[in-house]
Design a protein around this motif. Sequence first.
Motif, PDB file in Angstrom:
ATOM      1  N   GLY A  86       0.836  -1.398  -0.184  1.00 63.33           N
ATOM      2  CA  GLY A  86       0.147   0.044   0.013  1.00 63.33           C
ATOM      3  C   GLY A  86       0.893   1.378   0.172  1.00 63.33           C
ATOM      4  N   PRO A  87       0.312   2.494   0.221  1.00 58.17           N
ATOM      5  CA  PRO A  87       0.884   3.689   0.316  1.00 58.17           C
ATOM      6  C   PRO A  87       2.006   3.586   1.169  1.00 58.17           C
ATOM      7  N   SER A  88       3.372   4.162   1.108  1.00 57.89           N
ATOM      8  CA  SER A  88       4.277   4.520   2.068  1.00 57.89           C
ATOM      9  C   SER A  88       4.846   5.680   2.075  1.00 57.89           C
ATOM     10  N   SER A  89       4.750   6.294   3.317  1.00 57.61           N
ATOM     11  CA  SER A  89       5.545   7.611   3.635  1.00 57.61           C
ATOM     12  C   SER A  89       6.914   7.199   4.314  1.00 57.61           C
ATOM     13  N   VAL A  90       7.655   8.235   4.716  1.00 55.84           N
ATOM     14  CA  VAL A  90       8.965   7.940   5.320  1.00 55.84           C
ATOM     15  C   VAL A  90       8.939   9.118   6.554  1.00 55.84           C
TER      16      VAL A  90
ATOM     17  N   TYR B 193       6.205   3.904  26.123  1.00 55.53           N
ATOM     18  CA  TYR B 193       6.017   3.203  24.769  1.00 55.53           C
ATOM     19  C   TYR B 193       4.551   2.757  24.515  1.00 55.53           C
ATOM     20  N   PRO B 194       4.069   2.531  23.387  1.00 57.28           N
ATOM     21  CA  PRO B 194       4.601   2.902  21.925  1.00 57.28           C
ATOM     22  C   PRO B 194       4.411   4.275  21.646  1.00 57.28           C
ATOM     23  N   VAL B 195       5.311   4.898  20.680  1.00 56.82           N
ATOM     24  CA  VAL B 195       4.816   6.106  20.171  1.00 56.82           C
ATOM     25  C   VAL B 195       3.702   5.929  18.810  1.00 56.82           C
ATOM     26  N   PRO B 196       2.556   6.781  18.945  1.00 52.83           N
ATOM     27  CA  PRO B 196       1.806   6.477  17.671  1.00 52.83           C
ATOM     28  C   PRO B 196       2.483   6.902  16.341  1.00 52.83           C
ATOM     29  N   ILE B 197       2.559   6.132  15.444  1.00 53.57           N
ATOM     30  CA  ILE B 197       3.157   6.382  14.325  1.00 53.57           C
ATOM     31  C   ILE B 197       2.647   7.802  13.533  1.00 53.57           C
ATOM     32  N   GLU B 198       1.437   8.009  13.767  1.00 51.11           N
ATOM     33  CA  GLU B 198       0.503   9.234  12.987  1.00 51.11           C
ATOM     34  C   GLU B 198       1.119  10.669  14.024  1.00 51.11           C
ATOM     35  N   GLN B 199       1.691  10.376  15.040  1.00 51.99           N
ATOM     36  CA  GLN B 199       2.264  11.552  15.673  1.00 51.99           C
ATOM     37  C   GLN B 199       3.636  12.026  15.436  1.00 51.99           C
ATOM     38  N   VAL B 200       4.251  11.031  14.653  1.00 56.48           N
ATOM     39  CA  VAL B 200       5.839  11.233  14.347  1.00 56.48           C
ATOM     40  C   VAL B 200       5.715  12.149  13.007  1.00 56.48           C
ATOM     41  N   ASN B 201       6.684  13.350  12.999  1.00 55.43           N
ATOM     42  CA  ASN B 201       6.402  14.182  11.640  1.00 55.43           C
ATOM     43  C   ASN B 201       7.043  13.321  10.427  1.00 55.43           C
ATOM     44  N   LYS B 202       6.458  13.621   9.450  1.00 56.02           N
ATOM     45  CA  LYS B 202       6.926  12.889   8.163  1.00 56.02           C
ATOM     46  C   LYS B 202       8.104  13.772   7.413  1.00 56.02           C
ATOM     47  N   VAL B 203       9.111  13.077   6.802  1.00 57.51           N
ATOM     48  CA  VAL B 203       9.923  13.443   5.898  1.00 57.51           C
ATOM     49  C   VAL B 203       9.472  13.555   4.562  1.00 57.51           C
ATOM     50  N   TYR B 204       8.760  12.372   4.241  1.00 61.21           N
ATOM     51  CA  TYR B 204       8.032  12.414   2.834  1.00 61.21           C
ATOM     52  C   TYR B 204       6.620  11.986   3.150  1.00 61.21           C
ATOM     53  N   ASP B 205       5.821  12.615   2.332  1.00 57.62           N
ATOM     54  CA  ASP B 205       4.215  12.242   2.697  1.00 57.62           C
ATOM     55  C   ASP B 205       3.640  11.710   1.290  1.00 57.62           C
TER      56      ASP B 205
END
Length: 444
Positions: A240-244, A268-280
Amino acid sequence: MKSLKNKFICCCMFAVVSHIHQLRSQDLDTNTVENKVLARDAAWCWFSDPRAVYFEGEHKRLFFAYINSLGDVMIASQDQETEQTAVFNLHEKLQVDDHNVPSILFLPDGKLLTFYTEHGGRFFMRKSKNPEDISAWEEEKELNFDFENKRICYSHPVMLSAENNRIYMFYRLQHPMPKNDTYKGWWQCYAYSDDLGETWSAGKRLIDSREINNAVYMKVANNSNNRIDFLFTDGHPKIGPSSVYHMYYEKDSLYQTDGTAMQSLEAYPVPIEQVNKVYDVKEHGVKSWIWDVCLDGEGSPVLAYTQYPDETDHRYHYVRWDGERWQDQELCRAGPYITRLEPGKKLLEGHYSGGVVLDHNDPKTVYLSKQINGVYEVERWQLNDAETWGVESLTSGSKIDNVRPFLVKREHGKAEMVLWMQGTYRHYTDYDTNILLRTWAKSK
């Protein structure tokens, strides 16, 4: 007459098979003055690191790990003064799968720890009996980090001197964890050891990706002192879609790239949606996958990843943090997937690129594999200024592919040691490849 005809056909078929084998052997025999074959029948993936380590103590030796076509888990060393090579089989016929390549960690006394997994299975550790030597090993230990299931993949060991040489182990786990958790999914996890690998903490979730029905992939880098950098995706581009994404750990806490504190590691754990993206991927509409991350001389992260406008159009990107935002530069079009399909076979991995890695001492230097005249070649790229690069070839005019480079981390000023796979790659369970070495002397 029919019997003679059958014998003739069988002889012809044998001759064709023999000829193919001879061609492969000749193509794989690529020792030159510059490029040396370190290991024959050897392969690796790019998610368990470090796969190769240089250690200078009583000896000056390069240590490297790989999987052969029988599924043996192998480690080898080459003395840089005598050029003698030693090889040891850590685990016979574990799986024919390049995901199982060992990672290597040196302890303060010069002994080695190696870690390797099955592809979605058991996790193993072995310790050498003597410093700087792979000829004798303690018994293999199986670790499960207190999880009932054994569906672990990849190993990323990190030792931090500022934490009294605590060893962190990062790995991926699939399906329910911990006990009585009914959620099935993919998790990036970690455990740690405060006694140099003798005992381990229970496993803990690092990244909460329960809202994503896809496999999270991660690369790990560290400064050996007090910081660990994480580069990760929210999926496999095939699924599926994949960001960085990027975040880092320091002094018991996790931080966004800009230094904003998120939470303690123990929370833990850190919710992935709370981490800033390098590439969206949602913003740009093009899938991606990760390759490498490190810190530059000013302590800012630099990373490399691939974008996929199409499975036949892989593009390498070089990204650096300027203190406020990510500066993303497309390096080049690398070509299509590296898997070589045999007649009648279906494409299974269309997002396997040739590979792009950074010099962790000087990330202005990049090694990459791109297709030239239908064959993958390895090049060294040197950033001259903010936008332009000088390019030099390590391989050219090859008859067979050169892929998945790995640059060995060494002290500043030392010659660069880059290893890569050369051969025919059909699938992560089907490969005819060797590991080559090129030592690149830095210009004065």
